[in-house]
Design a protein around this motif. Sequence first.
Motif, PDB file in Angstrom:
ATOM      1  N   THR A  82      33.192  40.766  28.069  1.00 30.43           N
ATOM      2  CA  THR A  82      34.422  39.993  28.245  1.00 30.43           C
ATOM      3  C   THR A  82      35.591  40.772  27.674  1.00 30.43           C
ATOM      4  OG1 THR A  82      33.212  37.911  28.090  1.00 30.43           O
ATOM      5  CG2 THR A  82      35.593  37.822  27.762  1.00 30.43           C
ATOM      6  N   GLY A  83      36.573  41.043  28.505  1.00 35.68           N
ATOM      7  CA  GLY A  83      37.730  41.810  28.079  1.00 35.68           C
ATOM      8  C   GLY A  83      38.724  40.973  27.296  1.00 35.68           C
ATOM      9  N   PHE A  84      39.703  41.639  26.719  1.00 37.17           N
ATOM     10  CA  PHE A  84      40.695  40.977  25.879  1.00 37.17           C
ATOM     11  C   PHE A  84      41.975  40.658  26.644  1.00 37.17           C
ATOM     12  CE2 PHE A  84      41.031  45.572  25.528  1.00 37.17           C
ATOM     13  CZ  PHE A  84      42.375  45.802  25.799  1.00 37.17           C
ATOM     14  N   SER A  85      42.016  41.026  27.924  1.00 33.00           N
ATOM     15  CA  SER A  85      43.221  40.827  28.723  1.00 33.00           C
ATOM     16  C   SER A  85      42.837  40.751  30.196  1.00 33.00           C
ATOM     17  CB  SER A  85      44.205  41.987  28.501  1.00 33.00           C
ATOM     18  OG  SER A  85      45.291  41.926  29.413  1.00 33.00           O
ATOM     19  N   ALA A  86      43.718  40.144  31.000  1.00 32.17           N
ATOM     20  CA  ALA A  86      43.517  40.122  32.448  1.00 32.17           C
ATOM     21  C   ALA A  86      44.165  41.332  33.109  1.00 32.17           C
ATOM     22  CB  ALA A  86      44.101  38.837  33.035  1.00 32.17           C
ATOM     23  N   ASN A  87      44.901  42.113  32.335  1.00 35.75           N
ATOM     24  CA  ASN A  87      45.658  43.245  32.857  1.00 35.75           C
ATOM     25  C   ASN A  87      44.791  44.496  32.944  1.00 35.75           C
ATOM     26  OD1 ASN A  87      47.454  45.804  32.067  1.00 35.75           O
ATOM     27  ND2 ASN A  87      48.717  44.364  33.228  1.00 35.75           N
ATOM     28  N   GLU A 139      39.022  35.304  32.441  1.00 38.03           N
ATOM     29  CA  GLU A 139      38.790  34.106  33.260  1.00 38.03           C
ATOM     30  C   GLU A 139      37.663  34.289  34.272  1.00 38.03           C
ATOM     31  OE1 GLU A 139      42.191  36.139  35.635  1.00 38.03           O
ATOM     32  OE2 GLU A 139      41.329  36.159  33.618  1.00 38.03           O
ATOM     33  N   SER A 140      37.065  35.482  34.309  1.00 38.72           N
ATOM     34  CA  SER A 140      35.992  35.756  35.267  1.00 38.72           C
ATOM     35  C   SER A 140      34.760  34.912  34.967  1.00 38.72           C
ATOM     36  CB  SER A 140      35.591  37.237  35.222  1.00 38.72           C
ATOM     37  OG  SER A 140      36.690  38.070  35.455  1.00 38.72           O
ATOM     38  N   ARG A 141      34.228  34.260  35.964  1.00 43.61           N
ATOM     39  CA  ARG A 141      32.974  33.528  35.845  1.00 43.61           C
ATOM     40  C   ARG A 141      32.064  33.913  37.015  1.00 43.61           C
ATOM     41  NH1 ARG A 141      35.574  32.652  31.979  1.00 43.61           N
ATOM     42  NH2 ARG A 141      35.629  30.821  30.628  1.00 43.61           N
ATOM     43  N   PRO A 183      38.170  28.047  35.497  1.00 38.88           N
ATOM     44  CA  PRO A 183      37.386  27.543  34.358  1.00 38.88           C
ATOM     45  C   PRO A 183      38.092  26.394  33.631  1.00 38.88           C
ATOM     46  CG  PRO A 183      37.426  29.938  34.359  1.00 38.88           C
ATOM     47  CD  PRO A 183      38.449  29.495  35.361  1.00 38.88           C
ATOM     48  N   ASP A 184      39.421  26.467  33.551  1.00 39.56           N
ATOM     49  CA  ASP A 184      40.180  25.396  32.901  1.00 39.56           C
ATOM     50  C   ASP A 184      40.167  24.129  33.753  1.00 39.56           C
ATOM     51  OD1 ASP A 184      40.799  27.167  30.848  1.00 39.56           O
ATOM     52  OD2 ASP A 184      42.663  27.814  31.805  1.00 39.56           O
ATOM     53  N   LEU A 225      39.709  23.468  42.203  1.00 35.54           N
ATOM     54  CA  LEU A 225      38.883  24.643  42.437  1.00 35.54           C
ATOM     55  C   LEU A 225      38.271  25.096  41.124  1.00 35.54           C
ATOM     56  CD1 LEU A 225      40.981  26.787  44.954  1.00 35.54           C
ATOM     57  CD2 LEU A 225      38.795  25.647  45.379  1.00 35.54           C
ATOM     58  N   VAL A 226      36.940  25.133  41.085  1.00 31.87           N
ATOM     59  CA  VAL A 226      36.224  25.586  39.894  1.00 31.87           C
ATOM     60  C   VAL A 226      35.282  26.710  40.296  1.00 31.87           C
ATOM     61  CG1 VAL A 226      36.374  23.301  38.846  1.00 31.87           C
ATOM     62  CG2 VAL A 226      34.347  23.923  40.142  1.00 31.87           C
ATOM     63  N   PRO A 227      34.913  27.587  39.361  1.00 31.55           N
ATOM     64  CA  PRO A 227      33.998  28.685  39.703  1.00 31.55           C
ATOM     65  C   PRO A 227      32.680  28.144  40.252  1.00 31.55           C
ATOM     66  CG  PRO A 227      34.985  29.035  37.542  1.00 31.55           C
ATOM     67  CD  PRO A 227      35.321  27.630  37.945  1.00 31.55           C
TER      68      PRO A 227
END
Length: 240
Positions: A120-125, A97-99, A33-34, A48-50
């Motif tokens: 949308t979660g608050f962490s990638a963990n 970061e999920s799209r 996404p970035d 690489l983009v979603p």
Amino acid sequence: MPIKYAVPPYRYAAPLKRSLTDSGIEVLTALPPDAHALISNGIITAGLVPIFMLIDGKLQPAPGPMVYSEAETMSVLVVSRNPVPLRECGSIAASPESRSAVAYLGIVMDRAGIKSRIITGFSANAGLLLSVYRCALVLGDEALKARTSFHVVADVGELVRDVLGINPVYAATGARDASIDLSHIRPIPIDEDAAETSRITGISLDEAKRYHESIKLGYDEAKLSTALRTLAELLNESPK
């Protein structure tokens, strides 16, 4: 003009980084996404983009590296602390970061009549997300690590293949310049890639080898066009 290309900070991208560098392309690290924002703002050439973010036409899907699998992906997973079917997850906290993974999972659940809600979660963990929610959608290295500690509810790649009948394409090369052509980049994993992935994530060496074999990084025009068309059609059909 030198090409600057953004690659995700995940282990699957190791062969891609090597292939791009060997071709004289400057490699930067950015989440997909970035990378979309960096390309849109003219800071880098491509990356690489979603795939989900290539539908609106703001960037061009260019011939070049992709991220897809035949079905099983291993690093795009819904996980839980205890065995639970997907339809009983309730709320699924998705890595921020999920799209594309969120789009695919939402469409698949809608098709299957599953009422679980994606937030949308608050962490990638995975561990942190599962301390609050029953299920979590995690990506990349975090998903591989989660395989060793938590129950795999679903592999999103397998769901996409089984329910939608297409190969799951998660990311593709995006660019503002339609003339960009990086289709000659054909990343090939080597033994050291699997060994390092095993060391970092804790999965076995055999699993790491299977992982690098399952993630495809080269350009496949037919799979990309099919995924873009199918995803656009299904998103258009989904309730707003």
